[in-house]
Structure formats: structure tokens, C-alpha cells
Design a protein around this motif. Structure first.
Motif, short mmCIF file in Angstrom:
data_model
loop_
_atom_site.label_atom_id
_atom_site.label_comp_id
_atom_site.label_asym_id
_atom_site.label_seq_id
_atom_site.Cartn_x
_atom_site.Cartn_y
_atom_site.Cartn_z
N LEU A 56 0.86 -1.18 0.00
CA LEU A 56 0.00 0.00 0.00
C LEU A 56 0.89 1.23 0.00
O LEU A 56 1.63 1.48 0.96
N MET A 57 0.83 1.98 -1.09
CA MET A 57 1.70 3.13 -1.27
C MET A 57 1.03 4.41 -0.78
O MET A 57 -0.21 4.51 -0.77
N PRO A 58 1.81 5.42 -0.41
CA PRO A 58 1.24 6.71 -0.02
C PRO A 58 0.41 7.29 -1.18
O PRO A 58 0.75 7.13 -2.35
N GLY A 59 -0.68 7.96 -0.82
CA GLY A 59 -1.49 8.63 -1.82
C GLY A 59 -2.28 7.71 -2.72
O GLY A 59 -2.47 8.02 -3.90
N THR A 60 -2.72 6.57 -2.19
CA THR A 60 -3.51 5.63 -2.99
C THR A 60 -4.75 5.20 -2.22
O THR A 60 -4.75 5.17 -0.98
N LEU A 61 -5.79 4.84 -2.97
CA LEU A 61 -7.00 4.26 -2.40
C LEU A 61 -7.27 2.96 -3.13
O LEU A 61 -7.44 2.94 -4.34
N SER A 62 -7.28 1.86 -2.38
CA SER A 62 -7.48 0.54 -2.94
C SER A 62 -8.74 -0.08 -2.36
O SER A 62 -9.05 0.12 -1.18
N LEU A 63 -9.45 -0.84 -3.17
CA LEU A 63 -10.60 -1.61 -2.70
C LEU A 63 -10.17 -3.06 -2.51
O LEU A 63 -9.41 -3.59 -3.31
N LEU A 64 -10.71 -3.69 -1.48
CA LEU A 64 -10.50 -5.12 -1.25
C LEU A 64 -11.85 -5.80 -1.42
O LEU A 64 -12.79 -5.52 -0.66
N ALA A 65 -11.95 -6.66 -2.42
CA ALA A 65 -13.20 -7.31 -2.75
C ALA A 65 -13.06 -8.82 -2.65
O ALA A 65 -11.96 -9.36 -2.51
N GLY A 66 -14.21 -9.51 -2.73
CA GLY A 66 -14.20 -10.96 -2.67
C GLY A 66 -15.52 -11.46 -2.11
O GLY A 66 -16.28 -10.70 -1.48
N ALA A 67 -15.80 -12.72 -2.33
CA ALA A 67 -17.05 -13.31 -1.86
C ALA A 67 -17.07 -13.38 -0.34
O ALA A 67 -16.02 -13.31 0.32
N ASN A 68 -18.27 -13.51 0.24
CA ASN A 68 -18.38 -13.71 1.67
C ASN A 68 -17.60 -14.97 2.07
O ASN A 68 -17.71 -16.01 1.42
N GLY A 69 -16.82 -14.86 3.13
CA GLY A 69 -16.05 -15.99 3.60
C GLY A 69 -14.70 -16.15 2.92
O GLY A 69 -13.95 -17.09 3.24
N ALA A 70 -14.37 -15.24 2.01
CA ALA A 70 -13.09 -15.36 1.29
C ALA A 70 -11.90 -15.03 2.18
O ALA A 70 -10.77 -15.42 1.87
N GLY A 71 -12.14 -14.29 3.27
CA GLY A 71 -11.04 -13.95 4.17
C GLY A 71 -10.65 -12.49 4.16
O GLY A 71 -9.58 -12.13 4.66
N LYS A 72 -11.51 -11.62 3.62
CA LYS A 72 -11.17 -10.21 3.51
C LYS A 72 -10.92 -9.57 4.87
O LYS A 72 -9.91 -8.89 5.08
N SER A 73 -11.84 -9.78 5.80
CA SER A 73 -11.69 -9.17 7.13
C SER A 73 -10.47 -9.73 7.85
O SER A 73 -9.77 -8.99 8.54
N THR A 74 -10.21 -11.02 7.68
CA THR A 74 -9.03 -11.62 8.31
C THR A 74 -7.75 -11.03 7.73
O THR A 74 -6.81 -10.72 8.47
N LEU A 75 -7.71 -10.87 6.42
CA LEU A 75 -6.54 -10.26 5.79
C LEU A 75 -6.33 -8.85 6.31
O LEU A 75 -5.19 -8.44 6.60
N MET A 76 -7.40 -8.08 6.47
CA MET A 76 -7.26 -6.72 6.99
C MET A 76 -6.79 -6.73 8.43
O MET A 76 -5.98 -5.88 8.84
N ARG A 77 -7.25 -7.69 9.22
CA ARG A 77 -6.78 -7.79 10.60
C ARG A 77 -5.29 -8.14 10.65
O ARG A 77 -4.57 -7.66 11.53
N VAL A 78 -4.84 -8.95 9.70
CA VAL A 78 -3.41 -9.23 9.60
C VAL A 78 -2.66 -7.93 9.29
O VAL A 78 -1.61 -7.64 9.89
N MET A 79 -3.18 -7.14 8.36
CA MET A 79 -2.55 -5.88 8.01
C MET A 79 -2.49 -4.92 9.20
O MET A 79 -1.51 -4.18 9.37
N ALA A 80 -3.55 -4.95 10.01
CA ALA A 80 -3.62 -4.04 11.17
C ALA A 80 -2.80 -4.53 12.35
O ALA A 80 -2.67 -3.81 13.35
N GLY A 81 -2.25 -5.73 12.26
CA GLY A 81 -1.46 -6.26 13.36
C GLY A 81 -2.29 -6.90 14.45
O GLY A 81 -1.77 -7.18 15.54
N LEU A 82 -3.57 -7.17 14.18
CA LEU A 82 -4.46 -7.76 15.17
C LEU A 82 -4.50 -9.28 15.10
O LEU A 82 -4.96 -9.93 16.03
#
Length: 214
Positions: A30-56
Motif C-alpha cells: 500500500l503506497m502513499p497517496g492511494t485508495l485501494s478496494l479489497l473485494a471478494g465473496a463472503n467468507g473469502a477472508g477479507k476481514s481476516t486479511l485486513m486484521r493481519v494488516m492491522a497487526g491484530l
């Protein structure tokens, strides 16, 4: 000229729950000055991936490198992290002081004004509608003026005008150099504002250009 470095970088990241593999070999920056969307089907792991990114959540493999201090990481999940017995301003003051931010009262009032809740500053958060609670949660995120922003379906419960305000705030953060990653349940609508779309599919992450890159 100084090299522009990613604010967040994942290399070879994998995560499983028991025998179920959610994703593997995820590489993304994730580079400075960018907006990215994270998409995928329910259960694909999007929220888990974001929690990994957040250090949680710790990945089972790979590395996560963040080049921003924790105070400059803004994470907004499904839960609002609000105290129902406190009013809107008291909630923000609690979070500002817990984070050790300077000028907590000024920051709290400015954030409430930004999200359109200034006139509700002394109303208990427990009586807020889902949309108002989500606005207050957004105000909480804005307190520290984060440079890395991770949003897990932030538009849930928001009406059309609130969704527009949310997008405008994120585009403003992007223009000021923040990296924004947004889990969207309305990719068709949000894609026109994004630099790229990251899709979790078949346990892998693929990337394509968003509307701002076309």
C-alpha cells in the motif's frame, strides 16, 4: 529524489483456521497517496486479511511490514468500539487520551464537526442509530489524522449522503498522502474512486486497475 516506500507491505502471507486455508502467498504493498478496494465473496477472508494488516492477527506464514507508527494507523472494523454510556464527545476524548494525542478536546470537536455530529456531541452514543454510530466511529478514526487507513465495510448502515461524505473524506486523506484500503460490498459503485481493486479469490489475491487508474 527520495524513494517512495510502501506504508504497508505483505510478502508471502498465508492464514488458515484449523484445516481451512483462507489465503496463501499474498503479496501486496500500500503506497502513499492511494485508495485501494479489497473485494471478494463472503467468507473469502477479507476481514481476516485486513486484521493481519492491522497487526491484530498474526499470519501463519510470510511477513508484514508497516512503516507507520501505531498512532498513525487507522482501523475501522464492523464493531464500533464505542462506549454506549458516554456521549459522543466523551467517547472521542477517551480514545484521544488513551492514544496520548495532544489537544484532545480540540481534536474531538474537530472530528465531530467533520462527520456532521457536532450538534449531537453531548448525546449518549447508546441511543445513536447504526448510521450515527458509524459516523462517530469514523470520527474516532480521524482523531489521529492517520496515514494508513484500513476500513472494513465502513459504509454499512450509512445513508446516501453519509456514504458520499465517507468517500470524500477518504479521497481527501488520499490526496494528503495517506494509503487507504477499503473493503467494499458495492465494488461496482466504489471502483470509480479507486486506484486499484484487490480481489481475494481461490485463496489468492489478484489485482486490477480501478477507475482512477483508467
Amino acid at each position: 529524489m527520495d524513494e517512495v516506500r510502501p506504508l504497508l507491505e505483505l510478502r508471502g502471507v498465508a492464514k488458515a483456521f484449523g484445516p481451512r486455508l483462507l489465503f496463501r502467498r499474498v503479496d501486496v504493498a500500500l503506497m502513499p497517496g492511494t485508495l485501494s478496494l479489497l473485494a471478494g465473496a463472503n467468507g473469502a477472508g477479507k476481514s481476516t486479511l485486513m486484521r493481519v494488516m492491522a497487526g491484530l492477527t498474526k499470519p501463519d506464514a510470510g511477513s508484514v511490514k508497516r512503516l507507520v507508527p501505531e498512532a498513525k494507523l487507522g482501523y475501522m472494523a464492523h464493531a464500533t468500539f464505542l462506549y454506549p454510556g458516554l456521549d459522543a464527545e466523551e467517547n472521542l476524548l477517551f480514545w484521544a487520551r488513551a492514544a496520548g494525542l495532544d489537544r484532545p478536546v480540540e481534536r474531538a470537536r474537530r472530528a465531530l464537526e467533520t462527520v456532521g455530529l457536532a450538534r449531537h456531541a453531548h448525546e449518549r452514543a447508546g441511543i445513536f442509530s447504526r448510521g450515527m454510530a458509524q459516523r462517530l466511529n469514523l470520527a474516532r478514526l480521524l482523531l489521529s489524522e492517520p496515514s494508513l487507513i484500513l476500513l472494513d465495510e465502513p459504509a454499512t448502515g450509512l445513508d446516501v449522503s453519509s456514504r458520499r461524505m465517507l468517500m470524500e473524506l477518504m479521497l481527501k486523506a488520499r490526496s494528503e498522502g495517506a494509503a487507504v484500503l477499503w473493503i467494499s460490498h458495492d465494488t461496482a459503485s466504489d471502483a470509480r474512486h479507486a486506484d486499484r481493486i484487490l480481489t481475494l479469490e481461490n485463496r489468492s489475491l489478484r489485482e486490477e486497475a480501478g477507475g482512477l487508474s483508467c
